[in-house]
Write a protein that holds these residues in place. Sequence first.
Motif, mmCIF file in Angstrom:
data_model
loop_
_atom_site.group_PDB
_atom_site.id
_atom_site.type_symbol
_atom_site.label_atom_id
_atom_site.label_comp_id
_atom_site.label_asym_id
_atom_site.label_seq_id
_atom_site.Cartn_x
_atom_site.Cartn_y
_atom_site.Cartn_z
ATOM 1 N N ASP A 33 -13.504 -24.492 -23.493
ATOM 2 C CA ASP A 33 -13.528 -24.906 -22.086
ATOM 3 C C ASP A 33 -12.133 -24.959 -21.472
ATOM 4 O O ASP A 33 -11.990 -25.348 -20.324
ATOM 5 C CB ASP A 33 -14.201 -26.281 -21.958
ATOM 6 N N GLN A 34 -11.135 -24.543 -22.180
ATOM 7 C CA GLN A 34 -9.755 -24.608 -21.699
ATOM 8 C C GLN A 34 -9.256 -23.252 -21.198
ATOM 9 O O GLN A 34 -8.085 -22.944 -21.302
ATOM 10 C CB GLN A 34 -8.836 -25.111 -22.826
ATOM 11 N N ASP A 36 -9.718 -19.953 -18.084
ATOM 12 C CA ASP A 36 -10.092 -19.673 -16.697
ATOM 13 C C ASP A 36 -11.383 -18.867 -16.621
ATOM 14 O O ASP A 36 -11.900 -18.638 -15.536
ATOM 15 C CB ASP A 36 -8.968 -18.894 -15.999
ATOM 16 N N ARG A 38 -15.400 -18.268 -18.006
ATOM 17 C CA ARG A 38 -16.550 -18.964 -18.586
ATOM 18 C C ARG A 38 -16.692 -18.554 -20.055
ATOM 19 O O ARG A 38 -16.718 -17.360 -20.380
ATOM 20 C CB ARG A 38 -17.801 -18.584 -17.796
ATOM 21 N N GLN A 128 -17.002 -34.237 -18.523
ATOM 22 C CA GLN A 128 -16.008 -33.307 -18.016
ATOM 23 C C GLN A 128 -16.759 -32.301 -17.153
ATOM 24 O O GLN A 128 -17.719 -31.679 -17.611
ATOM 25 C CB GLN A 128 -15.291 -32.603 -19.169
ATOM 26 N N ARG A 130 -16.585 -28.860 -15.209
ATOM 27 C CA ARG A 130 -15.842 -27.616 -15.029
ATOM 28 C C ARG A 130 -16.591 -26.771 -14.028
ATOM 29 O O ARG A 130 -17.173 -25.742 -14.353
ATOM 30 C CB ARG A 130 -15.681 -26.886 -16.363
ATOM 31 N N ASP A 132 -15.471 -24.947 -11.818
ATOM 32 C CA ASP A 132 -14.883 -23.617 -11.698
ATOM 33 C C ASP A 132 -15.512 -22.638 -12.685
ATOM 34 O O ASP A 132 -15.534 -21.433 -12.446
ATOM 35 C CB ASP A 132 -13.364 -23.687 -11.887
#
Length: 152
Positions: A33-34, A36, A38, A128, A130, A132
Amino acid sequence: MNDVFSKLYADIAEHIQQNMPEIVWIDLYLGQDQTDLRPTLSYPAVLIDFDRAEYSMAGGGNQFVEAQISVRLFLDNYASSAQKAPTETRAKALLIYNIEKKLVDILHNWQPPTAYTQPLVRISSSSQNRNDLGLKIRILNFTTAWNEYISF
């Protein structure tokens, strides 16, 4: 697998797979998950990591190990949870909490076969978002402990 971490990962993954067919991907957490982009996972996914281990002497050169395990639940979150959204849309958006509850139910107080560690105990959970990446992530933390026998 002679080390406890590998064996425990494999046993946790097997236990989840046997008891939660709705989880379609189980893997080690490697910072998926770190990025840019998916992550290329199937959802819902569970990613497992050993975040911390503390060692103390147990006599004879052996050690007592207390370990913290993180279990990350990844769900693609394309549904709206807005109060005015259709009921079935809200239910899909809130599905992660139902899956989390089942995951906790099967892991909390679970002990691997042959009881080589103490039972897992849930100690915390967090979220968390995400957006994006289109992901909702729930992070569940458990502890366990075992005696590690050092061969000389």
